[in-house]
Motif scaffolding. Structure first.
Motif, PDB file in Angstrom:
ATOM      1  N   GLY A 154      -0.913   9.671  10.879  1.00 19.90           N
ATOM      2  CA  GLY A 154       0.391   9.418  11.489  1.00 19.90           C
ATOM      3  C   GLY A 154       1.215   8.450  10.649  1.00 19.90           C
ATOM      4  N   ASN A 155       1.906   7.530  11.297  1.00 20.83           N
ATOM      5  CA  ASN A 155       2.755   6.577  10.573  1.00 20.83           C
ATOM      6  C   ASN A 155       1.957   5.618   9.707  1.00 20.83           C
ATOM      7  N   PHE A 156       0.676   5.560   9.921  1.00 24.22           N
ATOM      8  CA  PHE A 156      -0.134   4.594   9.193  1.00 24.22           C
ATOM      9  C   PHE A 156      -0.923   5.238   8.066  1.00 24.22           C
ATOM     10  N   HIS A 157      -0.502   6.430   7.658  1.00 24.77           N
ATOM     11  CA  HIS A 157      -1.185   7.121   6.566  1.00 24.77           C
ATOM     12  C   HIS A 157      -0.883   6.463   5.220  1.00 24.77           C
ATOM     13  N   SER A 158      -1.798   6.605   4.267  1.00 22.84           N
ATOM     14  CA  SER A 158      -1.499   6.225   2.893  1.00 22.84           C
ATOM     15  C   SER A 158      -0.427   7.181   2.392  1.00 22.84           C
ATOM     16  N   GLY A 159       0.614   6.645   1.798  1.00 23.82           N
ATOM     17  CA  GLY A 159       1.722   7.506   1.394  1.00 23.82           C
ATOM     18  C   GLY A 159       2.428   7.024   0.142  1.00 23.82           C
ATOM     19  N   ILE A 160       3.712   7.323   0.079  1.00 25.40           N
ATOM     20  CA  ILE A 160       4.552   6.884  -1.036  1.00 25.40           C
ATOM     21  C   ILE A 160       4.569   5.355  -1.037  1.00 25.40           C
ATOM     22  N   SER A 161       4.448   4.769  -2.234  1.00 23.68           N
ATOM     23  CA  SER A 161       4.487   3.307  -2.341  1.00 23.68           C
ATOM     24  C   SER A 161       5.532   2.912  -3.378  1.00 23.68           C
ATOM     25  N   ALA A 215       0.851  -1.202   0.000  1.00 23.44           N
ATOM     26  CA  ALA A 215       0.000   0.000   0.000  1.00 23.44           C
ATOM     27  C   ALA A 215       0.882   1.247   0.000  1.00 23.44           C
ATOM     28  N   GLY A 216       1.931   1.232   0.856  1.00 26.97           N
ATOM     29  CA  GLY A 216       2.867   2.360   0.903  1.00 26.97           C
ATOM     30  C   GLY A 216       2.568   3.291   2.057  1.00 26.97           C
ATOM     31  N   ARG A 217       3.538   3.426   2.941  1.00 29.17           N
ATOM     32  CA  ARG A 217       3.387   4.329   4.096  1.00 29.17           C
ATOM     33  C   ARG A 217       4.507   5.376   4.116  1.00 29.17           C
ATOM     34  N   GLY A 218       5.172   5.552   2.961  1.00 37.18           N
ATOM     35  CA  GLY A 218       6.292   6.493   2.897  1.00 37.18           C
ATOM     36  C   GLY A 218       5.845   7.938   3.068  1.00 37.18           C
ATOM     37  N   ASP A 219       6.667   8.731   3.751  1.00 40.94           N
ATOM     38  CA  ASP A 219       6.339  10.151   3.941  1.00 40.94           C
ATOM     39  C   ASP A 219       6.564  10.931   2.646  1.00 40.94           C
ATOM     40  N   PHE A 220       5.647  11.852   2.356  1.00 36.10           N
ATOM     41  CA  PHE A 220       5.693  12.603   1.096  1.00 36.10           C
ATOM     42  C   PHE A 220       6.925  13.506   0.999  1.00 36.10           C
ATOM     43  N   ALA A 221       7.334  14.068   2.152  1.00 41.34           N
ATOM     44  CA  ALA A 221       8.403  15.065   2.132  1.00 41.34           C
ATOM     45  C   ALA A 221       9.773  14.459   1.833  1.00 41.34           C
ATOM     46  N   ASP A 222       9.889  13.136   1.901  1.00 43.02           N
ATOM     47  CA  ASP A 222      11.213  12.505   1.812  1.00 43.02           C
ATOM     48  C   ASP A 222      11.693  12.212   0.392  1.00 43.02           C
ATOM     49  N   VAL A 223      10.835  12.358  -0.586  1.00 41.76           N
ATOM     50  CA  VAL A 223      11.236  12.098  -1.985  1.00 41.76           C
ATOM     51  C   VAL A 223      10.560  13.120  -2.897  1.00 41.76           C
ATOM     52  N   THR A 246      15.950   0.624   3.855  1.00 46.13           N
ATOM     53  CA  THR A 246      15.829   1.116   5.240  1.00 46.13           C
ATOM     54  C   THR A 246      14.371   1.385   5.614  1.00 46.13           C
ATOM     55  N   LEU A 247      14.141   1.428   6.931  1.00 45.23           N
ATOM     56  CA  LEU A 247      12.771   1.569   7.448  1.00 45.23           C
ATOM     57  C   LEU A 247      12.529   2.963   8.021  1.00 45.23           C
ATOM     58  N   LYS A 248      11.256   3.340   8.085  1.00 39.70           N
ATOM     59  CA  LYS A 248      10.850   4.546   8.808  1.00 39.70           C
ATOM     60  C   LYS A 248      11.120   4.333  10.307  1.00 39.70           C
ATOM     61  N   ASN A 249      11.014   5.389  11.082  1.00 39.75           N
ATOM     62  CA  ASN A 249      11.290   5.184  12.507  1.00 39.75           C
ATOM     63  C   ASN A 249      10.153   4.478  13.260  1.00 39.75           C
ATOM     64  N   ASP A 250       9.111   4.042  12.523  1.00 35.77           N
ATOM     65  CA  ASP A 250       8.123   3.161  13.145  1.00 35.77           C
ATOM     66  C   ASP A 250       8.651   1.725  13.209  1.00 35.77           C
ATOM     67  N   GLY A 251       9.790   1.480  12.532  1.00 36.71           N
ATOM     68  CA  GLY A 251      10.454   0.188  12.649  1.00 36.71           C
ATOM     69  C   GLY A 251       9.852  -0.941  11.830  1.00 36.71           C
ATOM     70  N   PHE A 261       8.896   0.454   5.122  1.00 40.51           N
ATOM     71  CA  PHE A 261       9.991   0.994   4.325  1.00 40.51           C
ATOM     72  C   PHE A 261       9.837   2.519   4.216  1.00 40.51           C
ATOM     73  N   ASP A 262      10.973   3.229   4.245  1.00 43.21           N
ATOM     74  CA  ASP A 262      10.897   4.682   4.063  1.00 43.21           C
ATOM     75  C   ASP A 262      10.764   5.004   2.567  1.00 43.21           C
ATOM     76  N   SER A 263      10.464   6.257   2.274  1.00 38.10           N
ATOM     77  CA  SER A 263      10.156   6.640   0.887  1.00 38.10           C
ATOM     78  C   SER A 263      11.311   6.369  -0.081  1.00 38.10           C
ATOM     79  N   PRO A 264      12.580   6.755   0.249  1.00 31.59           N
ATOM     80  CA  PRO A 264      13.659   6.457  -0.705  1.00 31.59           C
ATOM     81  C   PRO A 264      13.782   4.949  -0.968  1.00 31.59           C
ATOM     82  N   SER A 265      13.593   4.135   0.070  1.00 33.80           N
ATOM     83  CA  SER A 265      13.672   2.682  -0.125  1.00 33.80           C
ATOM     84  C   SER A 265      12.512   2.163  -0.960  1.00 33.80           C
ATOM     85  N   LEU A 266      11.340   2.779  -0.825  1.00 30.27           N
ATOM     86  CA  LEU A 266      10.191   2.355  -1.648  1.00 30.27           C
ATOM     87  C   LEU A 266      10.435   2.690  -3.115  1.00 30.27           C
ATOM     88  N   ARG A 267      11.063   3.851  -3.366  1.00 31.15           N
ATOM     89  CA  ARG A 267      11.428   4.182  -4.750  1.00 31.15           C
ATOM     90  C   ARG A 267      12.366   3.109  -5.312  1.00 31.15           C
TER      91      ARG A 267
END
Lengths: 245, 245
Positions: free
Chosen positions: B65-72, B25-33, B214-219, B222-228
């Motif tokens: 929060g960390n469970f928002h729909s985001g970058i996938s 689904a993707g939980r990456g933060d928008f600001a990171d990519v 790498t992972l987001k700090n929710d552990g 995946f963080d946005s760069p890793s999802l890309r």
């Protein structure tokens, strides 16, 4: 885990299908109203219930200028429902901006999609009715003369598909203040006349008035405060329809 | 009006189904990519194609929060596809966060929803394959022993439903760095062993590696760069699978 609990205990949700074009989908700006945060309100996502969170109807991206998915009338409809009945409510978002009534006829993708989603929702809710807002795309000399016939066909067939010939069907007037830039002439007012006739012609329908509502500066989409008001009017119409003596 | 043009001329779109849990689904933060803005990439909305715009898979709200729909991973997959082939691509978002493999078996809501959406998409595209990422919810002593059997059943049945026994099926390893707070023990590594076995056992499957991601700090997400990066790996796997000699 939370969503699992919701879905296992979801048969006490009353669900409503949202169909039509952009003023049902909702293009209201987020900054213009307070968020509605209500644990009794849900939205269908991938066939399952999640806590309601705007934008509820993701027919477009959220970063698309005036045409972004935004505040819709459905959140205040749902909020009013829970306040009045003290019961859970679920929204089934299937509206698609810019679409004409011919794209909502049986066999068309949007009709089939809406029926599929409503049937998935029925697996874990009691289906309560249909919320419709559409008409602007048919405000032209070619489509307007056929609108009456087409919308009656759509209402009749979607009720049949969903297994209830008298399913509550609530729809709303178009704004008569749509900007001249959209070249709709006086068709919005004529369309509203058709809606008022349909309300009398078809059982269990209610037409909600749009008087006093205001538009965004794009000149066609209701602004967020008006969408909140419109949702409350839709709920009052639903209440009149289902609780009338 | 734009979307009408897209949908009338959409038979040159190759479409891919996105299924699984939150890391699909993707939980990456928008600001990171940086946003991927590509006119050749589309997403299915209400059964019709719209220009791709993140979040592509709206299984949750965007303000959660960390469970928002985001970058996938799907946006860079699609972007890589158009760059390589010079052709249009469409994404069918059906992933749902936190779900276990038992919720994806035939007859379950998520399975049926995904099949319905893929079939709607096929009316206006050429279906290209399935992208899957899931497993974390089955990293426990009760579900893990049954995972192998369950995922093979799911792959076999969804291919049957979609009318192609050899449909490309690309899936990805779990992160082996998931935080101890999630109590998954060494199950992610064990799950990845299963994936590697399935890749050999089932025709036309590819398992994408997660090393270096790498992972987001929710552990767990995946963080946005890793999802890309993961999306590019999914595309390379698809290319290997479909263009191999």
């Amino acid at each position: 885990m939370i969503s699992d609990k919701i879905n296992k205990n979801a048969h006490d949700i009353t669900s409503f299908l949202m169909i039509g074009q952009s003023n049902m989908a909702g293009r209201g700006d987020f900054a213009d109203v307070e968020i509605i945060d209500n644990d009794m309100c849900f939205m269908l996502r991938m066939g399952r219930w999640q806590k309601m969170s705007e934008p509820i109807n993701p027919d477009r991206g959220i970063f698309e200028g005036n045409f972004h998915s935004g505040i819709s009338l459905s959140a205040s409809f749902a909020d009013s429902y829970t306040e009045h009945f003290g019961k859970k409510v679920g929204l089934i978002p299937c509206a698609d901006g810019g679409t004409s009534i011919s794209q909502w006829l049986p066999g068309e993708i949007l009709f089939d999609h809406a029926v599929m989603m409503a049937k998935l929702a029925m697996r874990s809710s009691n289906f309560g009715g249909i919320l419709w807002h559409q008409g602007e795309s048919d405000c032209n000399e070619f489509d307007f003369p056929l609108y009456d016939e087409r919308i009656i066909l759509m209402i009749t067939e979607i009720r049949k598909e969903l297994g209830a010939e008298n399913l509550p069907f609530i729809f709303g007037e178009l704004s008569e203040d749509i900007s001249g830039d959209w070249n709709l002439s006086d068709y919005p007012a004529k369309m509203n006349e058709i809606f008022r006739k349909i309300e009398k012609k078809i059982p269990n329908c209610r037409c909600v008035k749009s008087d006093g509502l205001t538009l965004k500066n794009d000149g066609i989409h209701f602004d967020s405060p008006s969408l909140r008001e419109l949702g409350c009017r839709y709920f009052k119409a639903y209440l009149d329809l289902t609780c009338e003596k």
